[in-house]
Design an enzyme around this catalytic site. Structure first.
Site, mmCIF file in Angstrom:
data_model
loop_
_atom_site.group_PDB
_atom_site.id
_atom_site.type_symbol
_atom_site.label_atom_id
_atom_site.label_comp_id
_atom_site.label_asym_id
_atom_site.label_seq_id
_atom_site.Cartn_x
_atom_site.Cartn_y
_atom_site.Cartn_z
ATOM 1 N N GLY A 198 -0.566 -4.353 7.363
ATOM 2 C CA GLY A 198 0.260 -5.275 8.132
ATOM 3 C C GLY A 198 -0.536 -5.993 9.189
ATOM 4 O O GLY A 198 -1.738 -6.205 9.032
ATOM 5 N N PHE A 245 -1.546 -5.243 12.280
ATOM 6 C CA PHE A 245 -2.672 -4.679 13.031
ATOM 7 C C PHE A 245 -3.494 -3.679 12.261
ATOM 8 O O PHE A 245 -4.472 -3.182 12.761
ATOM 9 C CB PHE A 245 -2.244 -3.944 14.299
ATOM 10 C CG PHE A 245 -0.867 -4.151 14.757
ATOM 11 C CD1 PHE A 245 -0.529 -5.309 15.404
ATOM 12 C CD2 PHE A 245 0.084 -3.171 14.563
ATOM 13 C CE1 PHE A 245 0.753 -5.495 15.861
ATOM 14 C CE2 PHE A 245 1.365 -3.346 15.025
ATOM 15 C CZ PHE A 245 1.705 -4.520 15.675
ATOM 16 N N ASP A 304 12.872 -11.140 12.487
ATOM 17 C CA ASP A 304 12.269 -11.298 11.160
ATOM 18 C C ASP A 304 12.976 -10.400 10.144
ATOM 19 O O ASP A 304 12.333 -9.738 9.329
ATOM 20 C CB ASP A 304 10.764 -10.983 11.249
ATOM 21 C CG ASP A 304 10.009 -11.450 10.009
ATOM 22 O OD1 ASP A 304 10.626 -12.103 9.143
ATOM 23 O OD2 ASP A 304 8.808 -11.137 9.897
HETATM 24 P P1 AMP Z 1 3.783 -3.140 8.495
HETATM 25 O O1 AMP Z 1 2.454 -3.103 9.165
HETATM 26 O O2 AMP Z 1 4.824 -2.384 9.275
HETATM 27 O O3 AMP Z 1 4.221 -4.527 8.131
HETATM 28 O O4 AMP Z 1 3.645 -2.338 7.113
HETATM 29 C C1 AMP Z 1 2.880 -2.834 6.036
HETATM 30 C C2 AMP Z 1 3.384 -2.241 4.729
HETATM 31 O O5 AMP Z 1 3.220 -0.813 4.744
HETATM 32 C C3 AMP Z 1 4.861 -2.475 4.454
HETATM 33 O O6 AMP Z 1 5.091 -3.704 3.820
HETATM 34 C C4 AMP Z 1 5.209 -1.301 3.550
HETATM 35 O O7 AMP Z 1 4.848 -1.594 2.200
HETATM 36 C C5 AMP Z 1 4.301 -0.192 4.054
HETATM 37 N N1 AMP Z 1 5.047 0.647 5.009
HETATM 38 C C6 AMP Z 1 5.186 0.452 6.347
HETATM 39 N N2 AMP Z 1 5.939 1.399 6.905
HETATM 40 C C7 AMP Z 1 6.318 2.227 5.900
HETATM 41 C C8 AMP Z 1 7.138 3.403 5.832
HETATM 42 N N3 AMP Z 1 7.722 3.912 6.927
HETATM 43 N N4 AMP Z 1 7.310 3.992 4.623
HETATM 44 C C9 AMP Z 1 6.742 3.478 3.511
HETATM 45 N N5 AMP Z 1 5.953 2.373 3.504
HETATM 46 C C10 AMP Z 1 5.748 1.749 4.682
#
Ligand code: AMP
Length: 280
Positions: A23, A25, A165
């Site tokens: 994501g 960061f 978002d």
């Molecule tokens: P983020 O940095 O929060 O946008 O997360 C990037 C990606 O990681 C997301 O699009 C999900 O595919 C995966 N991800 C984030 N948080 C979770 C979670 N709690 N459980 C499973 N996959 C996650």
């Protein structure tokens, strides 16, 4: 299990090599955390190596907002945080965020995988008759997901957290298909928020007043919820497919709204259109 965020020691965290996603960061890896002697499956977010000060502040802000939001079954809950050198010596200590694990990943992909006919067609289900013949998920399951998101968003708004978002890609599903609102930690914990930075705006799901004047409120989140309902009914369709941001803004100002998908019941469509400021 309802848990409150806590500081974790490095020994409480166990990380695997399985990358769940990346994501703003950094990376999110599959792991477990030890809470009161119990190993809990967790998604562990790690701040990027060499992250600059702005990314560090964003990371900390995400933690602060998740703590402020508190526990709710329909949001991704923060299990704990940890700061540690990790196994490699680095200039900065690494920061880790342990989140509840959502084993079925994001809603948009899950909906698309549930399609029984053409998987990639962005206009899918717009051209098919009923959800039951086009998806491996039943209408009741789809409605359940929509209700879960509404309940999670109601909780966030009760805490004055504006998401900004909300979209199917930012909703995660547990192994038992409970929907949880994610990525609200990038929002602002205020009743009204005026965006001053030039960050990219997710224009297909953003309310007209937010697109025009950059004013975000709980009502603009309700607009995004309307778009999310459309994504559910179309099994992960792309809203306003084929329209660019400029055309969309002009059309919305002229009163254009997402048309009813062909597989959407007339009663359901009319009901959605009664949601405050909702666009369906
Ligand atoms: P983020 O940095 O929060 O946008 O997360 C990037 C990606 O990681 C997301 O699009 C999900 O595919 C995966 N991800 C984030 N948080 C979770 C979670 N709690 N459980 C499973 N996959 C996650």
């Amino acid at each position: 299990m309802a848990v409150n965020h806590r500081e974790l020691s490095w020994d409480d965290i166990s990380l695997t090599n399985k990358l769940l996603g990346s994501g703003n960061f950094g990376e999110v890896r599959k792991g477990t955390v030890n809470l009161d002697g119990e190993r809990i499956p967790s998604a562990i977010k790690v701040l990027k190596r060499g992250a600059d000060e702005a990314a560090r502040q964003d990371f900390q802000q995400e933690v602060d907002i998740m703590r402020h939001a508190g526990y709710h079954p329909n949001i991704i809950n923060l299990l704990g945080t940890c700061e540690h050198q990790g196994n490699v010596v680095r200039v900065h200590r690494q920061q880790y965020m342990a989140l509840e694990m959502a084993g079925n990943g994001d809603l948009k992909n899950y909906l698309r995988k549930s399609r029984v006919l053409e998987v990639k067609d962005p206009a899918y289900a717009n051209t098919r008759q009923t959800v039951s013949t086009v998806s491996s998920l039943s209408p009741v399951q789809l409605l359940r997901i929509a209700c879960d998101v509404a309940t999670g968003m109601e909780h966030l708004s009760s805490k004055d957290v504006i998401h900004r978002d909300l979209a199917a890609r930012n909703v995660l599903l547990t192994d038992s298909l409970i929907a949880k609102v994610a990525d609200f930690g990038l929002s602002r914990g205020e009743g009204i928020y005026e965006q001053t930075s030039k960050k990219a705006v997710p224009f297909r799901s953003t309310a007209l007043e937010a697109l025009s004047r950059r004013i975000y409120t709980t009502q603009s989140d309700v607009w995004s919820f309307g778009i999310l309902l459309w994504e559910i009914v179309t099994l992960g369709g792309t809203p306003y497919s084929g329209m660019n941001s400029r055309t969309l803004l002009r059309s919305l100002r002229e009163g254009y709204r997402l048309p009813k998908p062909r597989n959407c019941d007339e009663d359901l469509y009319v009901y959605f259109s009664l949601l405050p400021t909702c666009v369906l």
